[in-house]
Scaffold this active site. Structure first.
Site, PDB file in Angstrom:
ATOM      1  CG  HIS A 129      -1.962  -1.083   1.149  1.00  0.00           C
ATOM      2  ND1 HIS A 129      -2.789  -1.376   2.212  1.00  0.00           N
ATOM      3  CD2 HIS A 129      -2.291  -1.958   0.158  1.00  0.00           C
ATOM      4  CE1 HIS A 129      -3.586  -2.388   1.878  1.00  0.00           C
ATOM      5  NE2 HIS A 129      -3.297  -2.756   0.645  1.00  0.00           N
ATOM      6  CG  PHE A 375       1.151  -9.964   4.647  1.00  0.00           C
ATOM      7  CD1 PHE A 375       1.213 -10.260   6.005  1.00  0.00           C
ATOM      8  CD2 PHE A 375       0.910 -11.000   3.770  1.00  0.00           C
ATOM      9  CE1 PHE A 375       1.050 -11.559   6.461  1.00  0.00           C
ATOM     10  CE2 PHE A 375       0.755 -12.308   4.213  1.00  0.00           C
ATOM     11  CZ  PHE A 375       0.821 -12.585   5.562  1.00  0.00           C
ATOM     12  CB  CYS A 376       0.132  -3.114   4.223  1.00  0.00           C
ATOM     13  SG  CYS A 376      -0.381  -2.596   5.861  1.00  0.00           S
ATOM     14  CB  ALA A 377       0.265  -6.464  -0.245  1.00  0.00           C
TER      15      ALA A 377
END
Length: 460
Positions: A129, A375-377
């Protein structure tokens, strides 16, 4: 040596000393164990060398750039020498600038604020992100997840060929995935971008701690990374690369340090002459200790021999992947396939397990710290799990009961400070949990899966 073709050295070095390597943690089943930090992709432990360097400097701490006293002058020299150290570590070109920021996220938001008006931005849905989201004021084209490195290049070339023929363009790409650890064909992507009149920024947050990064060799326009993933403490980052867009943009933050001269006008307003150096985007009192810690980490990795560190890490990657392959219930997530080169970042799911439950059991019963979630993805993990990339979800554990399937994964990550014993314990723990189940009951509390502290919580 190319960062994508590092040959394994026959010699194996010892792990580098890091803070916390002797810390013990309690087990829910009783007793204590040395903590196995296997969450390097989120934040790597600080190198002992870095901590020692910072401690030696701390008594001499002073304000930088404008102080007349000895300590201020010493701190200013330290700060600017750190800039030169980072430039050398990254293989910067003679006219590149090194700007110190708070993090990779901060670096990419700075660049997003500096892109020219009308700039078109191309970014893969596979990005973290930090590199997926900053481009809010630009015309953004989101590229679908490729399944091979060659497809990544072809996808970009098609997208760039279809863009308007005039005006600035920027490609943003990761060097190593924070989900799969796979290395991206950065040099080839840079060549494709430049062939179509675009520039490229490399998110090296997961690459720089694991492989040499050379701006000139890769021919990228900018590199961004964070200190806390490069074995330095929190709170500092780097944006390094071409100066022209940065010099032409309004300062990222307005304030002292970014301005060379400020004067009142007759009409009551203020005229400002901004710096054209890196100071233009470093307003305010800088994080001198954070900057020095990054430089210290760069020196430590270089002096330890990056080739040897890469070789040892690749041996750990091999062991972990072979160990997980022996457990049929485990599915390792990958975009490019089993043979793709990768760093020490591996994500997986376990059939029949909620990922948050599995990660909680690793921690509570074995003293192993991993990460679970998206995982901020988010788009990437959903794609890898075979769900709709637009499905809702959030970082951290979902509201799911232990044993219930969840739309998230488990990530194990390691690096220069990881002892062999931590890898062996992780492999043993995965095998035991899958075959024997958890020895404790767990429940969801505030969105996290945690051990049940009730009297009848033990299951075996």
């Amino acid at each position: 040596m190319s960062v994508y073709t590092a040959a394994l050295d026959s010699s194996v070095c010892a792990p580098l000393p890091v803070l916390g390597q002797d810390v013990t943690v309690p087990l829910v089943t009783g007793g204590e164990v040395t903590y196995a930090a296997l969450d390097y992709a989120a934040s790597a432990p600080a190198l002992q060398r870095v901590w020692d360097d910072v401690a030696a400097y701390a008594p001499y701490y002073g304000s930088v750039h404008r102080g007349a006293g000895y300590l201020s002058q010493l701190s200013t020299d330290l700060f600017e020498n750190s800039r030169r150290t980072v430039a050398e570590f990254l293989g910067c070109r003679a006219d590149d600038q090194v700007v110190f920021t708070r993090s990779t996220t901060d670096s990419l938001n700075l660049l997003a604020a500096a892109i020219p008006a009308g700039c078109q931005v191309f970014v893969y849905e596979t990005e973290h992100h930090a590199s997926l989201l900053p481009w809010r004021d630009a015309q953004v084209t989101y590229l679908n997840a490729p399944r091979t490195p060659g497809q990544a290049v072809e996808t970009l070339e098609r997208a760039l060929a279809d863009r308007a023929p005039y005006g600035p363009a920027l490609v943003c790409v990761t060097g190593a995935s924070n989900v799969t650890g796979e290395l991206w064909p950065v040099k080839e992507l840079a060549a494709a971008a430049h062939a179509h009149g675009a520039r490229i920024v490399l998110d090296a947050a997961q690459l720089a701690p694991h492989h040499p990064v050379d701006i000139a060799e890769l021919d990228v326009d900018w590199v961004a990374f964070s200190g806390h993933k490069l074995y330095a403490p929190f709170g500092s980052g780097v944006l390094a690369g071409r100066a022209d867009w940065l010099q032409a943009a309004e300062p990222y933050l307005a304030g002292g340090g970014a301005s060379r001269k400020v004067a009142r006008r007759a009409d009551g307003g203020v005229d400002v002459d901004w710096h054209t150096t890196a100071a233009r985007h470093e307003a305010g009192s800088p994080n001198v200790i954070g900057v020095y810690s990054i430089a210290s980490a760069c020196k430590a990795l270089t002096e330890a021999g990056f080739d040897t560190l890469v070789a040892r890490e690749q041996e750990l990657v091999r062991r972990v992947r072979e160990g997980l392959a022996e457990v049929p219930e485990v599915q390792v997530l990958s975009l490019f396939g089993d043979d793709a080169p990768r760093v020490g970042v591996i994500s997986f799911v376990v059939r029949g397990w909620n990922s948050s439950h599995f990660a909680a059991a690793l921690s509570a019963e074995y003293g192993i710290g991993v990460r679970d979630g998206l995982f901020c993805a988010h788009p990437l993990v959903r794609t890898l799990l075979g769900s709709d990339p637009q499905d809702p979800g959030e970082c951290g554990a979902p509201e799911a009961e232990p044993g219930e399937r969840s739309l998230n994964a488990i990530r194990v990550s390691f690096g220069a400070g990881t002892p062999d014993e931590h890898i062996e314990r992780f492999q043993r723990a995965v095998s035991e949990l899958v075959r024997q189940g958890a020895r404790w009951k767990y429940r969801t509390e505030d969105g996290r899966c945690v051990p049940d502290r009730g009297e009848a919580a033990r299951t075996v």
